[in-house]
Write an enzyme that holds these catalytic residues in place. Structure first.
Site, PDB file in Angstrom:
ATOM      1  N   ASP A  51     -27.468  71.434 -72.184  1.00 35.49           N
ATOM      2  CA  ASP A  51     -27.946  70.072 -72.452  1.00 35.49           C
ATOM      3  C   ASP A  51     -29.047  70.110 -73.510  1.00 35.49           C
ATOM      4  OD1 ASP A  51     -28.394  67.192 -71.825  1.00 35.49           O
ATOM      5  OD2 ASP A  51     -30.343  67.939 -71.172  1.00 35.49           O
ATOM      6  N   TYR A  56     -35.019  66.748 -79.168  1.00 34.23           N
ATOM      7  CA  TYR A  56     -35.670  67.968 -78.655  1.00 34.23           C
ATOM      8  C   TYR A  56     -35.964  68.980 -79.774  1.00 34.23           C
ATOM      9  CZ  TYR A  56     -33.682  66.703 -73.998  1.00 34.23           C
ATOM     10  OH  TYR A  56     -33.318  66.092 -72.831  1.00 34.23           O
ATOM     11  N   LYS A  81     -27.747  64.269 -77.414  1.00 32.54           N
ATOM     12  CA  LYS A  81     -28.067  62.840 -77.282  1.00 32.54           C
ATOM     13  C   LYS A  81     -28.484  62.235 -78.619  1.00 32.54           C
ATOM     14  CE  LYS A  81     -29.907  64.242 -72.831  1.00 32.54           C
ATOM     15  NZ  LYS A  81     -30.469  65.562 -73.142  1.00 32.54           N
ATOM     16  N   HIS A 114     -29.687  58.403 -75.739  1.00 33.16           N
ATOM     17  CA  HIS A 114     -30.819  59.058 -75.064  1.00 33.16           C
ATOM     18  C   HIS A 114     -31.654  58.074 -74.240  1.00 33.16           C
ATOM     19  CE1 HIS A 114     -33.696  62.715 -75.453  1.00 33.16           C
ATOM     20  NE2 HIS A 114     -33.810  62.156 -74.278  1.00 33.16           N
TER      21      HIS A 114
END
Ligand code: A2P
Length: 314
Positions: A51, A56, A81, A114
């Site tokens: 994931d 990120y 995402k 997200h």
């Protein structure tokens, strides 16, 4: 070798492992290196579900670790995402293509919005409707480069709103879930709508997490000769939610993918922790100081925009 944990089948027939590894490493320097190491270690220790997210800054590292792992690409479920800053017209496709380029994985298995609230470039909340973003997500399916689309951080009223105009029912909704925030109503709602529910921060951020010191959980850990983290994750999977705990440590990665079987009574005891002590019914999400910054997610998005219950974020 892949571990023999259960799989879940999404509403489009696609199967996902019940446990994935999270790669949100916080916003500090060195995230790429840590994400690379974590992903590689995870794949070497039987994980087949990774994931990540555009936000990120770990997609490049995740993709590189996948390539270096020698695990066949088809065996791995790659989930990423959409950036909250990419909700506008044409931006969804651009952002998707950028993620795919960084990952270099040929296709993305699961692609999620997200968060329901879009952000402007200056990090102020934008009013761009997620229903429109969803129709752009649906269009991505025609490219053949994504297998499943879904959402993250969507509460019931927002999902109802999205479903009113959706052509494709989201395959998955990833939200904060753990014994202190089991979101029972959301779980029932998602089951009725055939939306698989997935837990982020399933350990309540590990380390100092009160979950891992909770008496109900530690006594079950003792009884089953496993760790508190394993009880929490086993409970999560056994109740039908997938989990994406993060760990950069080989021993803990192994622990987190080794489940135990809880009896119906034991499951019930964990599910009821938040009822028996209402002070324990709460979010354990402190990043961006939801409370310190006046109830704003990541310090910028007012909590009411997400329609989460403010009482659980005190
Ligand atoms: P570490 O990377 O040193 O293992 P969450 O996924 O709920 O956000 O939790 C992530 C945090 O939990 C990380 O700080 C991670 O630290 C820690 N963690 C992960 N697995 C375990 C475990 N089995 N026991 C204790 N802490 C854990």
């Amino acid at each position: 070798m892949a571990s023999n944990i259960p799989t879940f089948t999404l509403n489009n027939g696609v199967k996902i492992p019940s446990i994935g590894v999270g790669t949100w490493m916080g916003g500090y320097e060195g995230v790429e290196e840590e994400a690379y190491r974590t992903t590689l270690l995870a794949l070497q220790n039987g994980y087949r579900y990774i994931d990540t997210a555009s936000g990120y800054n770990t997609e490049l590292a995740v993709g590189q670790a996948i390539k270096d792992s020698d695990v066949p690409r088809e065996e791995i479920v790659v989930q990423t995402k959409l950036s909250p800053m990419a909700h506008g017209p044409r931006k969804v496709k651009e952002s998707f293509e950028k993620s795919l380029e960084l990952l270099g994985t040929g296709w993305i298995d699961v692609y999620l919005i997200h968060m329901p609230t879009a952000l402007n470039e200056d990090w102020t909340p934008s009013d761009h409707p997620y229903t429109e973003t969803w129709s752009q997500m649906e269009a991505l399916l025609d490219t053949g480069k994504v297998k499943s689309i879904g959402i993250s951080n969507f509460a019931i009223p927002l999902i109802e709103d999205l479903l009113a105009s959706a052509k494709v029912v989201p395959a998955l909704n990833q939200v904060e879930l753990h014994p202190y925030l089991p979101s029972l109503e959301l779980k029932t709602f998602c089951e009725q709508k055939h939306i698989h529910l997935q837990a982020w921060t399933p350990l309540g951020k590990g380390g100092d997490s009160p979950l891992l010191k909770d008496h109900v959980i530690t006594s079950l850990a003792k009884k089953h000769s496993v760790t508190a983290a394993q009880i929490v994750l086993s409970w999560g999977v056994q109740r039908g939610t997938s989990v994406v705990p993060k760990s950069s440590n080989a021993d803990r990665l192994k622990q987190n993918i080794t489940l135990t079987v809880l009896t119906a009574e034991e499951m019930d005891a964990v599910t009821k922790i938040h009822v028996q002590d209402s002070k324990k019914h709460k979010s354990l999400f402190h990043v961006g100081a939801v409370t310190e910054k006046g109830g704003r997610i990541n310090g910028v998005i007012p909590l009411e925009k997400f329609k989460w219950d403010p009482a659980l974020y005190q």
